[in-house]
Scaffold this active site. Sequence first.
Site, PDB file in Angstrom:
ATOM      1  CG  ASN A   9      27.998  37.279  15.992  1.00 15.79           C
ATOM      2  OD1 ASN A   9      26.902  37.164  15.426  1.00 15.79           O
ATOM      3  ND2 ASN A   9      28.113  37.502  17.296  1.00 15.79           N
ATOM      4  CE  LYS A  11      27.918  41.133  17.690  1.00 19.63           C
ATOM      5  NZ  LYS A  11      28.417  42.051  18.707  1.00 19.63           N
ATOM      6  CG  HIS A  95      27.637  36.942  21.611  1.00 17.58           C
ATOM      7  ND1 HIS A  95      27.282  38.182  22.092  1.00 17.58           N
ATOM      8  CD2 HIS A  95      28.651  37.150  20.738  1.00 17.58           C
ATOM      9  CE1 HIS A  95      28.048  39.099  21.513  1.00 17.58           C
ATOM     10  NE2 HIS A  95      28.892  38.497  20.690  1.00 17.58           N
ATOM     11  CD  GLU A  97      25.870  41.406  21.158  1.00 16.38           C
ATOM     12  OE1 GLU A  97      25.392  40.735  20.235  1.00 16.38           O
ATOM     13  OE2 GLU A  97      26.820  42.208  20.999  1.00 16.38           O
ATOM     14  CD  GLU A 167      32.914  37.789  21.040  1.00 13.88           C
ATOM     15  OE1 GLU A 167      33.270  38.114  19.898  1.00 13.88           O
ATOM     16  OE2 GLU A 167      31.731  37.728  21.395  1.00 13.88           O
ATOM     17  N   GLY A 173      31.594  46.166  20.059  1.00 15.82           N
ATOM     18  CA  GLY A 173      30.818  47.231  19.433  1.00 15.82           C
ATOM     19  C   GLY A 173      31.152  48.624  19.926  1.00 15.82           C
ATOM     20  CB  SER A 212      36.447  46.904  18.689  1.00 24.62           C
ATOM     21  OG  SER A 212      35.217  47.358  19.232  1.00 24.62           O
TER      22      SER A 212
HETATM   23  P1  13P Z   1      32.369  43.829  17.309  1.00 29.37           P
HETATM   24  O1  13P Z   1      33.421  43.293  16.383  1.00 29.37           O
HETATM   25  O2  13P Z   1      31.300  44.609  16.597  1.00 29.37           O
HETATM   26  O3  13P Z   1      32.956  44.560  18.469  1.00 29.37           O
HETATM   27  O4  13P Z   1      31.586  42.551  17.914  1.00 29.37           O
HETATM   28  C1  13P Z   1      32.327  41.513  18.446  1.00 29.37           C
HETATM   29  C2  13P Z   1      31.405  40.397  18.738  1.00 29.37           C
HETATM   30  O5  13P Z   1      30.535  40.484  19.603  1.00 29.37           O
HETATM   31  C3  13P Z   1      31.527  39.172  17.927  1.00 29.37           C
HETATM   32  O6  13P Z   1      30.778  38.118  18.453  1.00 29.37           O
END
Ligand code: 13P
Length: 253
Positions: A9, A11, A95, A97, A167, A173, A212
């Site tokens: 992903n 982003k 997601h 976010e 997640e 992150g 992560s």
């Molecule tokens: P990270 O791997 O940067 O923690 O992000 C995970 C994520 O949100 C994947 O959709």
Amino acid sequence: MRRPLIAGNWKMNGTKAEATDLLNGIKAGVAGMQKVDVAVCPPFPYLYIAQDLLAESAIAWGSQDVSQEPGGAFTGQVSAAMLKDFGCRYAIIGHSERRQFNGETDALIARKYAQAVSNGLVPILCVGETLEERESGKTEAVVAKHIDGVLDAEGVDAFAHGVVAYEPVWAIGTGVTATPAQAQEVHAFLRQRIASKSKQIADGLRILYGGSMKPGNAAELIAQADIDGGLIGGASLKAADFIAICRAGEDNA
Ligand code: 13P
């Protein structure tokens, strides 16, 4: 047996040039892997680059969101049919976010999931608790609510056509990863929730871990009985790291 899936992903990151380099790097690095499914989810404007570069490869691509509407006067939205037109196989849905920054609700997410499935896309439904929810013992209640949004609206059969990603928000992150035991516990809970409606669909459902995940921890996470791969954020932006995680999936299949 469930085939492991490693999905990146991206982003809201990258440029045309960076997307091209990254895709070429990944393509070279995962060529020859046969037991793992690999997918990348670039931002919408770069999907055509994935379609151009990956068409002859085993790597799939997908979007990071999809509209809940089939088409029409919905400014700024992108329909499932358009994503199919660009060769997408997957669409990330719900997601954290988007839940947090775009106010997406379980009801809206269920509609997006349905749009994806009815257009032949494979939704990757994201679920997960915040740190505060975990610390107050609400993890199972929160992820159950996220799953039930789709289960209640679309029925268990919808999970025969999708993927789930656990997640934990506190791991995204942050560099803090759920331990394999913590993740496995939630994955088993999620599978059990689906199994209470259909064991067959639950047994076939891929549940990815995200938060992560890195080359250094991927293998031990994927080795867990109910962890069927990863949804990778930051580490999916570096070809070498993403390839190493795909390798962990390949070796664990
Ligand atoms: P990270 O791997 O940067 O923690 O992000 C995970 C994520 O949100 C994947 O959709």
